[in-house]
Design an enzyme around this catalytic site. Structure first.
Site, PDB file in Angstrom:
ATOM      1  N   GLU A   1      35.626  -9.699  20.140  1.00 26.44           N
ATOM      2  CA  GLU A   1      34.316 -10.317  20.324  1.00 26.44           C
ATOM      3  C   GLU A   1      34.254 -11.682  19.649  1.00 26.44           C
ATOM      4  OE1 GLU A   1      29.583  -9.108  20.263  1.00 26.44           O
ATOM      5  OE2 GLU A   1      31.001  -7.872  19.157  1.00 26.44           O
TER       6      GLU A   1
ATOM      7  N   CYS B   1      28.147   2.700  25.926  1.00 25.96           N
ATOM      8  CA  CYS B   1      27.397   2.055  24.848  1.00 25.96           C
ATOM      9  C   CYS B   1      26.591   0.853  25.318  1.00 25.96           C
ATOM     10  CB  CYS B   1      28.349   1.649  23.727  1.00 25.96           C
ATOM     11  SG  CYS B   1      29.274   3.061  23.079  1.00 25.96           S
TER      12      CYS B   1
ATOM     13  N   LYS C   1      24.550  -3.076  13.446  1.00 22.40           N
ATOM     14  CA  LYS C   1      25.187  -1.754  13.341  1.00 22.40           C
ATOM     15  C   LYS C   1      25.676  -1.481  11.926  1.00 22.40           C
ATOM     16  CE  LYS C   1      26.850  -1.192  18.118  1.00 22.40           C
ATOM     17  NZ  LYS C   1      26.450  -2.494  18.677  1.00 22.40           N
TER      18      LYS C   1
ATOM     19  N   PHE D   1      32.587   1.926  26.454  1.00 22.10           N
ATOM     20  CA  PHE D   1      33.816   2.545  26.935  1.00 22.10           C
ATOM     21  C   PHE D   1      33.852   2.444  28.461  1.00 22.10           C
ATOM     22  CE2 PHE D   1      34.582   5.821  23.265  1.00 22.10           C
ATOM     23  CZ  PHE D   1      34.978   4.787  22.446  1.00 22.10           C
TER      24      PHE D   1
ATOM     25  N   HIS E   1      26.102   3.056  14.997  1.00 20.52           N
ATOM     26  CA  HIS E   1      26.230   2.835  16.436  1.00 20.52           C
ATOM     27  C   HIS E   1      25.488   3.930  17.179  1.00 20.52           C
ATOM     28  CE1 HIS E   1      27.577   1.729  20.272  1.00 20.52           C
ATOM     29  NE2 HIS E   1      28.883   1.688  20.091  1.00 20.52           N
TER      30      HIS E   1
ATOM     31  N   HIS F   1      28.012  -7.011  19.339  1.00 20.34           N
ATOM     32  CA  HIS F   1      28.302  -5.584  19.460  1.00 20.34           C
ATOM     33  C   HIS F   1      28.829  -5.074  18.124  1.00 20.34           C
ATOM     34  CE1 HIS F   1      28.860  -1.875  21.550  1.00 20.34           C
ATOM     35  NE2 HIS F   1      30.165  -1.870  21.383  1.00 20.34           N
TER      36      HIS F   1
END
Length: 417
Positions: free
Chosen positions: A316, A165, A337, A404, A342, A305
């Site tokens: 985060e 991502c 997002k 990931f 996403h 994110h």
């Protein structure tokens, strides 16, 4: 020798909330959700039946039928976004040294739709290996950057970045470096993804990574709300034209913003889960600030994110407080997002565009769908820009993407002066 500066001179976007940059930005500012029932596939047997799809888009409006068959959908999205960005930057290919214009695109999964169809066709047959000759060229992640370069004759650095991502933020970072190192005058960069397939949706369902809120798709992506239950899949592409400043000034290009610095790090922790204390997120933001020669107090806005996953949003938030200290409470923070979903490998490019436009327009887009239910692990004294855009001076913005495998990438953009 004076250090080269890198500016943004063109933008292109094909997203679930707008098929061009102006529409995308208007939707962001107005808090429009791109989520709805999935139309690409039959989801009647799937746990998740919704996503953020690109809407009102027909590839044959952009390519002839023969060309459409040569591309996976992610490449089509990438090429269309790149065309927008190149046109926006007003690049005169007759006047430029094409050896000094490159293309680097970030793609996380690539041609999963092509792979799925070819395997279905093979398994439905008698075992004879009859495959489409375009199977491999359509599927591989570097096909998008290759096709963009071929369309324009750009012969500079050309490849793909894959960091899950974080892929398109990684691509923008590498493109920035190519210009800083003098290897290119102009770089076309960004990312694309088309993961809304049976394999894509089913696989993320099996990981318990995506929301199953089928009764209310438009509110399913709810970063920082206690009731969040996973991210909402999205698709599309974002593309930026990065350019060496003196080159841009010499040709009279308009300048959206300056890329001030980049950062990269690894969690070195888990294949899918973030480090619970945000160790990698702390490092990547510090690295970006160091590269930009900026202090935490210089940042006005963070496009986080913020995926709407239980663990990620907490980690985060902790990282932001660690890096920014008391200044964290003076920042605006938002997760776009919540509106776009996403976009996996494309998400960093789309969010970089959102950050650039926040800097250009002095408006912070909101984090929509906050329910008022507070998670005891999140500090709500931070300004998450919940539910409504906020006007403020945005001299500099930081955009985070985490993938990931523990891959982290951040970029800082600032007003050009």
């Amino acid at each position: 020798m004076r250090e080269k500066r890198v500016v943004v001179t063109g933008l292109g976007a094909l997203t679930p909330i707008g098929n061009d940059v102006p529409t995308f930005w208007e939707s962001l500012v107005n808090g429009v959700s791109g989520a709805g029932p999935i139309t690409h596939i039959d989801t009647s047997k799937f746990k998740t039946q919704f996503a953020c799809e690109v809407k009102n888009f027909n590839p044959q409006d952009h390519f002839d039928r023969k060309e459409v068959r040569k591309h996976d959908l992610f490449s089509i999205y990438a090429i269309v976004a790149a065309r927008q960005a190149v046109a926006d930057a007003n690049i005169d290919t007759e006047a430029e040294d094409l050896n000094k214009i490159g293309v680097i695109m970030g793609v996380g999964i690539g041609g999963i739709g092509t792979f799925e169809k070819e395997m279905e066709d093979f398994c439905a047959g008698d075992g004879t290996p009859r495959f489409n000759p375009f199977f491999i060229p359509k599927m591989i992640v570097d096909s998008a950057s290759g096709h963009i370069s071929m369309e324009y004759g750009f012969r500079g650095p050309n490849y793909a970045c894959v960091s899950a991502c974080a892929s398109s933020t990684s691509a923008i970072s590498v493109a920035y470096d190519q210009i800083k190192l003098g290897r290119a005058n102009i770089m076309i960069t960004g990312g694309a993804e088309a993961p809304i397939t049976k394999v894509g949706v089913g696989s993320f369902n099996s990981m318990h990574a995506i929301s199953t809120r089928n009764d209310s798709p438009e509110t399913a992506s709810r970063p920082f709300s206690k009731s969040r239950d996973g991210f909402v899949m999205g698709e599309g592409a974002g593309c930026l034209v990065l350019e060496e400043l003196e080159h841009a000034l010499a040709r009279g290009a308009k300048i959206y913003a300056e890329v001030a610095g980049i950062g990269a790090s690894a969690d070195a922790y888990h294949i899918t889960a973030p480090h619970p204390e945000g160790i990698g997120a702390i490092a990547v933001m510090k690295n970006a600030l160091d590269d930009a020669n900026m202090k935490p107090e210089d940042i006005d806005y963070i496009n986080v994110h913020g995926t709407s996953t239980p663990q990620g949003d907490i980690a985060e938030t902790k990282a932001i407080k660690e890096v920014f200290g008391e200044h964290a409470y003076k920042l605006n923070i938002s997760s776009t997002k919540s509106m776009t979903g996403h976009l996996l490998g494309a998400t960093g490019a789309v969010e970089a565009i959102a950050s650039i436009l926040a800097v250009k327009n002095d408006i912070v887009p909101p984090t929509i769908n906050f329910t008022g239910e507070e998670d005891e692990n999140i500090d709500y004294n931070l300004n998450f820009t919940f539910n409504k855009a906020q006007k403020r001076v945005v001299n500099a913005a930081l955009s985070n993407t985490f993938g990931f495998g523990g891959h982290n990438a951040s970029i800082i953009v600032k007003k050009y002066k």
